[in-house]
Design a protein around this motif. Sequence first.
Motif, PDB file in Angstrom:
ATOM      1  N   PRO A 115      14.687 -20.356  -4.739  1.00 55.37           N
ATOM      2  CA  PRO A 115      14.468 -20.214  -6.206  1.00 55.37           C
ATOM      3  C   PRO A 115      15.629 -19.967  -7.077  1.00 55.37           C
ATOM      4  CG  PRO A 115      14.281 -18.527  -5.341  1.00 55.37           C
ATOM      5  CD  PRO A 115      14.138 -19.064  -3.992  1.00 55.37           C
ATOM      6  N   ASN A 166      10.551 -17.638  -9.266  1.00 52.06           N
ATOM      7  CA  ASN A 166       9.593 -19.013  -8.653  1.00 52.06           C
ATOM      8  C   ASN A 166       8.342 -19.365  -9.209  1.00 52.06           C
ATOM      9  OD1 ASN A 166      10.194 -15.787  -7.343  1.00 52.06           O
ATOM     10  ND2 ASN A 166       9.943 -17.312  -5.774  1.00 52.06           N
ATOM     11  N   GLN A 180       9.490 -22.860  -8.832  1.00 53.84           N
ATOM     12  CA  GLN A 180       9.420 -23.377  -7.924  1.00 53.84           C
ATOM     13  C   GLN A 180       8.336 -24.193  -7.669  1.00 53.84           C
ATOM     14  OE1 GLN A 180      10.215 -20.002  -4.651  1.00 53.84           O
ATOM     15  NE2 GLN A 180      10.969 -21.543  -3.812  1.00 53.84           N
ATOM     16  N   ALA A 192       8.231 -22.096  -1.220  1.00 57.32           N
ATOM     17  CA  ALA A 192       8.752 -22.995  -1.594  1.00 57.32           C
ATOM     18  C   ALA A 192       7.640 -24.841  -1.487  1.00 57.32           C
ATOM     19  CB  ALA A 192      10.267 -23.611  -1.461  1.00 57.32           C
ATOM     20  N   SER A 195      14.749 -14.273  -3.487  1.00 60.11           N
ATOM     21  CA  SER A 195      14.398 -14.062  -5.079  1.00 60.11           C
ATOM     22  C   SER A 195      14.643 -13.049  -6.257  1.00 60.11           C
ATOM     23  CB  SER A 195      13.251 -14.738  -5.556  1.00 60.11           C
ATOM     24  OG  SER A 195      12.262 -14.253  -4.980  1.00 60.11           O
TER      25      SER A 195
END
Lengths: 421, 421
Positions: free
Chosen positions: A71, A114, A117, A134, B196
């Motif tokens: 990310p 996130n 993603q 991911a 993240s």
Amino acid sequence: MKTEIINIGDELLIGQVINTNAAWMAVEMNLAGFMIDRVTVIQDETQAILGALEQSRMNSDIILITGGLGPTKDDITKEALCQFFNTTLAFNLKAFENIERFFHQRGISVTELNRKQAELPENCTPVHNQNGTAPGMWFETTRDRTGEKVIIISLPGVPFEMKSMMKDLVIPMLKIRFPQHTIIHKTIMTQGIGESFLADLIEEWETQLPSNISLAYLPHPGIVRLRLTGIGNHATNIRKQIEEESQKLQKIIPHYIYGYDDEQLEETVGRLLKERKLSVATAESCTGGYIAHLITSVPGCSVYFKGSIIAYANEIKEKELGVSAESLFTFGAVSEQVVKAMASGIMEKFKVDLAIATSGIAGPDGGTDEKPVGMIWIAIASPSGITARKYQFGDNRDRNIRRTAMQALNLLRKTVIGEPF
Amino acid sequence: MKTEIINIGDELLIGQVINTNAAWMAVEMNLAGFMIDRVTVIQDETQAILGALEQSRMNSDIILITGGLGPTKDDITKEALCQFFNTTLAFNLKAFENIERFFHQRGISVTELNRKQAELPENCTPVHNQNGTAPGMWFETTRDRTGEKVIIISLPGVPFEMKSMMKDLVIPMLKIRFPQHTIIHKTIMTQGIGESFLADLIEEWETQLPSNISLAYLPHPGIVRLRLTGIGNHATNIRKQIEEESQKLQKIIPHYIYGYDDEQLEETVGRLLKERKLSVATAESCTGGYIAHLITSVPGCSVYFKGSIIAYANEIKEKELGVSAESLFTFGAVSEQVVKAMASGIMEKFKVDLAIATSGIAGPDGGTDEKPVGMIWIAIASPSGITARKYQFGDNRDRNIRRTAMQALNLLRKTVIGEPF
């Protein structure tokens, strides 16, 4: 059929991370019948990614990419792929739901980073990532000029995420898309003998192998795997050939083979203990809990494993395992007397059917002329008595710990099945 | 200045050998101020070698090649280089004398196969191999069209031979030929926060980094390493810049940083315990000895580590660690009460200054609605009391064990230095 791997990541190019992904992928792709022609490692840098993709598309039919899907800002693989395919990112609901699920399980809410993603190049088919946020991406494209089909698959660089995606989704899909010659493997697991000694012992057998069957040596500390690979048109025939060769080998080195097909020694031991309803405990000095760790790395081990005493200090050997101060003084902690007393101590205390004890000089310091670094005692206690064996390993601490653990587990296995050692 | 590595060897492409050479070379070249732009791994196959060389010569100023210099049939790098440079092999007396010396030392005479190793492409300067029979080769060539200089260096693939040739001869020579920019790295080790979330926290700092300083995230289970890389002309200035940025970061995430420059958490903890003359023991359930294994992987740990009780079965928790049957019945093994009792039990029994205890559901089975897989309790006991914390990790057994161990070691570290958690 040409296959390439492209690993993206600055960390690989400054040597901070060793490229184990490429080796693992090569092994798995091989097992599925795909040979890897080339591995390229490049930076997290758009021009480098575009250049490698362009070149690989000219040469290969399947291109496996790892890395650069995190990310954070330095992860740019997705953007580079968009540029390569002349497309844009689009929000993918299914990918987002997976991210939500992932965060929800951990009781935290999804961050903006996130959420990004879940944005994927419009022309890709997402590859589900069960263990991370991911998603992978599957692209179908064609080679310039010839118009031949090329498949490009982009996966995360985190080994544990990449591995399950490869095994569960990518390789099965590739096998369907590219029906191959039949390739059949059988792995013979050996313990207690080094690679070159093993090669000497089985040289004659190796020489007489049929031409469609090849052999590879895969050494690890304490373990050598022998992989037989057969190639041909008829699965039944190849399987029969491999079975015959494996049985011949079994006759040559019966005492070194502990199992087949990548069964770990701790799994073999666990299976045997479960079958025979036996319990085990360990009393560890030089291995410092590593044997207990291996045993407990097998799910469901609580049925047979009760626990351990890690007796690093001599006072713990005395107080907790009942080793006599006299033995410790007279023979030293690294001795047959002490390792046997440790095994009997843990067996009585934990009320188990079987016990492993270890005591040795793992190194790099602590060796003497009489007891050099790498000298290790292992004892196995069972209802029929206690047996101890001495080993002389090398001077690498980590390898000594691993080799001792493997040797100890194999002695336990032999004890359980009643094989002398 | 662009530098590439080409590793030649079938064993690298079937995953039999992990490419540690590339990682090692990258580290050493970086330290000398050369960034590696690309690593390519190819087969022992003439066309593959010629293709890779052709392509690298277009892009790079320095090309380092390893592999394919052995005496056997499958080693063809030298022939491929001859073809590439349109030259032939010639007998080199100095190289032959080195081979003779090598064999003489071992009391054996030179074979015809090894004599051939003294034949080298006419246009190369030999690079002396002190530890083996295959000489390295240094070529000077030019890029087609532009006529820019390109250096190609071919070395053996045997790590121990390659390494000493790189260190003693190749890198010193390259440094003289190419006075470089200086490159300086610093790695900041963090624990207890995912990649993240970390990125969110430090985004502002990351954005303001000077243009000659870059940042990379390197995640491992339970650990994220942050790598700062500075490039410039003056080592002192870059070092100062990196130090300043590192200190700014320290102020933003003080509670997540446990160390610098690849120090492992178990090493940090060991160093602190040694400095403060404190002893430690562990009482492990779900981690099954993994924490003890990490602690004992550090040489010299016997000064501070006394031992552990791995209490996998509840009866061991009761009998050996003094956890009450009532607690186990009322709260269950995975509870604050039990993990605290385990910590206090081991501390008293082993008479240590500090103790770690773990209890949780590592998975994949054994979870319930109330206590799902990945729920872990960790307790730290010290002279000032016992503190316990609950964590919810994922559903992968191996990762849960590793993350728990990292978290526990970091809580221990914080306890030792008096940092609240």
